[in-house]
Design a protein around this motif. Structure first.
Motif, short mmCIF file in Angstrom:
data_model
loop_
_atom_site.label_atom_id
_atom_site.label_comp_id
_atom_site.label_asym_id
_atom_site.label_seq_id
_atom_site.Cartn_x
_atom_site.Cartn_y
_atom_site.Cartn_z
N GLY A 393 -7.51 30.33 31.02
CA GLY A 393 -7.35 31.68 31.55
C GLY A 393 -6.88 31.69 32.99
O GLY A 393 -6.04 32.52 33.37
N THR A 394 -7.40 30.76 33.79
CA THR A 394 -6.95 30.66 35.18
C THR A 394 -5.48 30.31 35.25
O THR A 394 -4.72 30.88 36.06
N LEU A 399 0.22 32.23 36.19
CA LEU A 399 1.55 32.56 35.66
C LEU A 399 1.84 34.05 35.77
O LEU A 399 3.00 34.47 35.84
N ALA A 400 0.76 34.86 35.77
CA ALA A 400 0.92 36.31 35.88
C ALA A 400 1.02 36.78 37.32
O ALA A 400 1.06 37.99 37.57
N GLY A 401 1.04 35.82 38.27
CA GLY A 401 1.29 36.21 39.66
C GLY A 401 0.14 36.01 40.62
O GLY A 401 0.30 36.20 41.83
N LEU A 402 -1.06 35.63 40.15
CA LEU A 402 -2.19 35.42 41.04
C LEU A 402 -2.17 33.99 41.56
O LEU A 402 -1.71 33.08 40.87
N ASP A 403 -2.67 33.77 42.80
CA ASP A 403 -2.84 32.40 43.25
C ASP A 403 -4.08 31.81 42.59
O ASP A 403 -4.83 32.51 41.90
N PHE A 404 -4.31 30.51 42.77
CA PHE A 404 -5.38 29.83 42.03
C PHE A 404 -6.74 30.42 42.35
O PHE A 404 -7.55 30.65 41.43
N GLU A 405 -7.03 30.68 43.61
CA GLU A 405 -8.35 31.18 44.00
C GLU A 405 -8.62 32.53 43.36
O GLU A 405 -9.69 32.75 42.76
N SER A 435 -1.19 42.75 38.50
CA SER A 435 -0.09 43.16 37.64
C SER A 435 -0.61 43.50 36.25
O SER A 435 -1.73 43.12 35.87
N ASP A 436 0.19 44.22 35.48
CA ASP A 436 -0.20 44.54 34.11
C ASP A 436 -0.37 43.28 33.28
O ASP A 436 -1.24 43.21 32.40
N ALA A 437 0.45 42.26 33.55
CA ALA A 437 0.34 41.00 32.81
C ALA A 437 -1.03 40.36 33.03
O ALA A 437 -1.66 39.86 32.10
N ALA A 438 -1.50 40.39 34.28
CA ALA A 438 -2.81 39.81 34.58
C ALA A 438 -3.93 40.59 33.88
O ALA A 438 -4.87 40.01 33.34
N LYS A 439 -3.81 41.90 33.88
CA LYS A 439 -4.83 42.72 33.22
C LYS A 439 -4.86 42.46 31.72
O LYS A 439 -5.94 42.42 31.11
#
Length: 467
Positions: A393-394, A399-405, A435-439
């Motif tokens: 999931g991390t 890939l959806a735009g968040l950094d690792f932390e 982003s919508d992708a992360a949600k």
């Protein structure tokens, strides 16, 4: 697997959600928001209409299902109920389609991750969040006691209870009995917390939102910011009590009516140890704030995640670790569960003793029951699956735009169903900014957390692969 075994209970859940939506629609009138009442009427209609038709069509059909089949029912319920519950969010105009789904899944899974603060929403929508969380907490307890207990009947980490005797080959035959008993316990305890909150100076609307949010460990409140900014110390103590009630195996409350020794359950000791250890970390990091630090520890361990205090949460690593463990099996909390970790801890002690003295023969037991190797393998499999889901999931969130932390803490919060932890991790962190992708990645993670990962995978296998 008979079709009626899944459709009939699932339809009953749709009808129940429709009736609850009707009640919230009536509450909207009382809150001076009558223009929002029709939105809940739509959920009432889409829940009652197909649900009633299915119940009528399957009335004469035999209903019976194994625990694995019941898991499929649980998976379908966690998928379809939030879809229906998202309708008022979307029609209100405050959320787009993805955000509406995120809010609904977050509420029903008791994750408590919110996109808009309560002050920016009508009170009826804030109440809807809390109601969905309360229903999700009830469904979680019912699933754990009526289904997981049948799957894990040979694992001593699961507490045996007189609340329900489950037959592994036909779990649904006892579902109505389990649902009635658990609802009675759940509703009575919620009512006590609600009444006590009113007596400590809160309005009925504030009290019911806080009561629903605390006992379901969803962490919902009718305001944003730290609790100390809005509530008295007595009210905060009641919310802490509600969270602790939700973090205990609900079968214990039923058993305690007949046997007071039920209060000696090992889960209570584990819960007390976890709260004490985390509170000690907080006290070291912020000395002189004893009550605040204990409250923070309670809210993290119970996976409610209420904000308390204006400073950034200290010792974040310890908080995440405790949240990933969660409360007791058969509770409304998320996480791996205390008893599983304690069983593995005891196994580690046995292994260390054997290393020190290879001739030592020390039988392994837990809860006065033998702990066979297959039980330990099952628990290790679950822990590894949980960690695997956390890692995958991390990666998807990065890939959806968040950094690792950000991705790691967001995924940990979703799997442990403690959404507020992400916003408390650092100033400026916000679910709404994703982003919508992360949600869309986080939504199935919330469901995995509620179905305890391996059970969710087993349900998918039974639904799509098993012949």
């Amino acid at each position: 697997m008979a079709l009626a075994a899944l459709l009939r209970p699932l339809a009953a859940l749709w009808v129940a959600l429709g009736l609850v939506a009707a009640l919230v629609g009536l509450a909207a009138f009382g809150l001076g928001e009558r223009h929002l009442a029709p939105l809940f009427g739509v959920t009432m209609a889409v829940g009652l209409a197909p649900g009633s038709l299915i119940l009528a069509a399957t009335r004469s059909m035999p209903v019976g299902a194994s625990a694995l089949d019941a898991l499929v029912l649980g998976l379908l319920a966690w998928i379809t109920i939030p879809l229906l519950a998202a309708v008022p969010f979307y029609l209100s105009g405050y959320f787009d389609a993805v955000d509406s789904l995120f809010e609904a899944y977050s509420a029903v899974t008791t994750t408590g991750a919110i996109l808009l603060p309560p002050e920016d929403l009508p009170r009826s929508l804030v109440l809807w969040r809390a109601v969905l969380s309360w229903l999700g907490g009830y469904a979680t307890v019912l699933l754990a006691i009526a289904v997981f207990a049948a799957l894990d009947r040979d694992i001593p980490a699961i507490r045996r209870s007189t609340l329900l005797t489950v037959q592994a080959d036909d779990v649904l035959s006892h579902l109505r009995l389990a649902a009635t008993r658990i609802f009675l316990v759940y509703a009575v305890l919620t009512s006590i917390i609600w009444a006590a909150l009113i007596l400590t100076g809160n309005t009925p609307y504030e009290a019911i939102t806080l009561a629903f949010g605390s006992i379901s460990t969803g962490g919902y409140a009718p305001f944003s910011g730290g609790l100390e900014q809005h509530l008295s110390a007595a009210s905060i103590m009641l919310i802490m009590l509600g969270c602790l009630i939700g973090a205990v195996n609900f079968s214990l409350y039923w058993d305690a009516l007949r046997d007071r020794t039920a209060w000696l359950d090992i889960d209570l000791a584990g819960l007390a140890i976890m709260v004490s250890v985390l509170a000690a970390f907080f006290i070291i990091a912020s000395p002189g704030q004893l009550f605040q630090d204990i409250a923070r520890a309670v809210f993290v361990v119970t996976t409610a995640g209420y904000a308390y205090g204006t400073a950034q949460m200290p010792v974040l690593v310890a908080a995440i670790f405790m949240a990933l463990i969660g409360g007791a099996a058969g509770s409304t909390t998320g996480g791996i569960k205390i008893s599983r970790i304690m069983l593995l801890w005891r196994r580690m002690g046995v292994e260390l003793a054997t290393l020190a003295d290879p001739s030592l023969v020390q039988p392994m037991s837990f809860r006065d029951r033998p702990a066979p190797d297959r039980a330990l393998i099952a628990i290790w499999s679950y822990v590894l699956a949980f960690l695997f889901a956390l890692g995958i999931g991390t990666m998807l969130l990065t890939l959806a735009g968040l950094d690792f932390e950000h991705g790691f803490i967001a995924m940990a919060a979703a799997l442990a169903n403690i959404g507020p932890l992400y916003q408390e991790a650092a100033v400026g962190w916000d679910w709404e900014a994703m982003s919508d992708a992360a949600k869309l990645v986080l939504i199935p993670a919330m469901i995995l957390g509620r179905l305890e990962v391996l059970a969710a995978l087993a349900a998918v296998w039974a639904l799509f692969i098993r012949k």
